[in-house]
Design an enzyme around this catalytic site. Structure first.
Site, PDB file in Angstrom:
ATOM      1  N   ASP A  59      -3.427 -14.694  -1.917  1.00 45.26           N
ATOM      2  CA  ASP A  59      -2.954 -14.514  -3.301  1.00 45.26           C
ATOM      3  C   ASP A  59      -2.027 -14.669  -4.424  1.00 45.26           C
ATOM      4  O   ASP A  59      -1.467 -14.391  -5.107  1.00 45.26           O
ATOM      5  CB  ASP A  59      -3.300 -12.767  -3.811  1.00 45.26           C
ATOM      6  CG  ASP A  59      -4.055 -12.228  -2.974  1.00 45.26           C
ATOM      7  OD1 ASP A  59      -5.701 -13.174  -2.744  1.00 45.26           O
ATOM      8  OD2 ASP A  59      -4.400 -11.059  -1.799  1.00 45.26           O
TER       9      ASP A  59
ATOM     10  N   ASP B 110       1.578 -13.550  -3.197  1.00 48.21           N
ATOM     11  CA  ASP B 110       1.949 -12.727  -3.928  1.00 48.21           C
ATOM     12  C   ASP B 110       2.963 -13.608  -5.868  1.00 48.21           C
ATOM     13  O   ASP B 110       3.834 -12.774  -6.237  1.00 48.21           O
ATOM     14  CB  ASP B 110       1.769 -10.852  -4.332  1.00 48.21           C
ATOM     15  CG  ASP B 110       1.054 -10.321  -4.388  1.00 48.21           C
ATOM     16  OD1 ASP B 110       0.119 -10.754  -3.614  1.00 48.21           O
ATOM     17  OD2 ASP B 110       1.054  -8.920  -4.149  1.00 48.21           O
TER      18      ASP B 110
END
Length: 341
Positions: free
Chosen positions: A193, A172
């Site tokens: 991600d 992230d």
């Protein structure tokens, strides 16, 4: 800025040689104010207005219509920085993404959630960053670790632009949360991600580098994903476009996974190495999302761009389908994006 040049002190111990001031090499060509722009300067050695970036942000007048350029000297600024909604039109001007960085080390665990873990959090409109890096120094997690998400920057304001910036983290890294955003010539690294959120963003000529562990030949597992776009409804005009980018690094990774059911990501004219898994994408293990995601590829190249084994819901875009995503009109840049200079 004349007051910021410290003159040599008289030397009482000539045998020790010339003792220079730490500020002697302070850039002589520091820009001057104009009618539409004011400058604030940050230097960790105390050679100008402020020693921390947050103190400089705090000094910007609320709701100012003029642009404030916060000029940040080389160095790593270890602090958590928030640009609140009340401070639009701020520029962070670094000295190169390898020279100037804002870094912190919060994680989802330490900050009560991924969305609060960012080293830098931008809530204001018309934010610009140039030639600076945003870093989260938390340890790289293993896939499945709980609470190890560690955001380098969260961008939640409309009309943000990043030129020649670096984004460093693992899981992230870049929370591209909401609003219309432009990224040009940026370096973005992470593992899982590492570009995520529900913004409408155009990434041009950026390098996307996977930090996932190298995968041995013959091993089938996936250990990373480049994007996790969070479009939740077909009425959301959001999505990530990667135009003339490169994807490389280590691991075996997906180009994206469907964090929300209407996740939308397009890669066009992008070069991908063979770290990209043959299926390319993942529906977050929810087959109902296969009907609603929009994952498109157009004129990509490299070992990871072979579409012959892509997941069934991935679209090989034709010229007509691709055309809305091939330039900055996707983010309505004519309404707000200023040229680099």
């Amino acid at each position: 800025m004349g007051g910021h040049h410290h003159h040599q002190h008289q030397h009482k111990h000539p045998s020790k040689g010339r003792i220079g001031s730490v500020c002697d090499d302070f850039p002589p060509d520091f820009p001057s104010e104009t009618n539409t722009t004011s400058y604030i300067c940050v230097d960790s050695n105390g050679c100008c207005n402020f020693t921390t970036v947050q103190a400089a942000v705090d000094a910007v007048p609320n709701l100012s219509m003029e642009r404030t350029i916060i000029w940040i000297n080389s160095g790593i600024y270890f602090e958590k920085v928030t640009v609140p909604r009340t401070k639009p039109n701020i520029t962070f001007q670094g000295q190169g993404f390898a020279s100037t960085a804002i870094a912190f080390n919060d994680t989802a665990n330490s900050s009560h959630g991924t969305f609060f873990s960012g080293s830098v959090q931008v809530f204001s409109t018309n934010f610009i960053a140039k030639n600076i890096s945003f870093m989260n120094l938390a340890p790289i997690p293993s896939p499945g670790d709980i609470g190890a998400q560690a955001v380098a920057i969260k961008v939640s304001g409309d009309q943000a632009a990043f030129w020649g910036c670096g984004f460093f983290g693992a899981q992230d890294t870049l929370h591209d949360d909401k609003g219309r955003h432009y990224f040009k010539d940026c370096y973005i690294q992470g593992s899982i991600d590492f570009i995520f959120g529900n913004a409408r963003s155009f990434y041009e000529n950026c390098q996307l580098i996977s930090m996932a562990n190298p995968v041995s030949p013959g091993v089938k597992g996936i250990n990373g994903a480049v994007t996790a776009h969070g479009r939740a409804s077909k009425d959301d005009n959001t999505g990530f476009v990667f135009f003339k980018c490169t994807v490389g690094g280590n691991g075996r990774v997906w180009l994206g996974r469907a964090w929300r059911p209407f996740s939308r990501v397009i890669f066009a004219f992008t070069t991908m190495t063979d770290i990209i898994a043959p299926e390319g994408w993942n529906d977050f293990n929810d087959i109902t999302r296969d009907q609603t995601v929009f994952y498109g590829e157009y004129n990509c190249s490299g070992g990871g761009a072979n579409m012959s084994m892509r997941a069934s819901y991935v679209q090989r875009l034709n010229d007509t389908q691709a055309s809305p995503f091939l330039n900055v009109s996707f983010i309505e840049a004519d309404q707000w994006l200023q040229p680099y200079s």
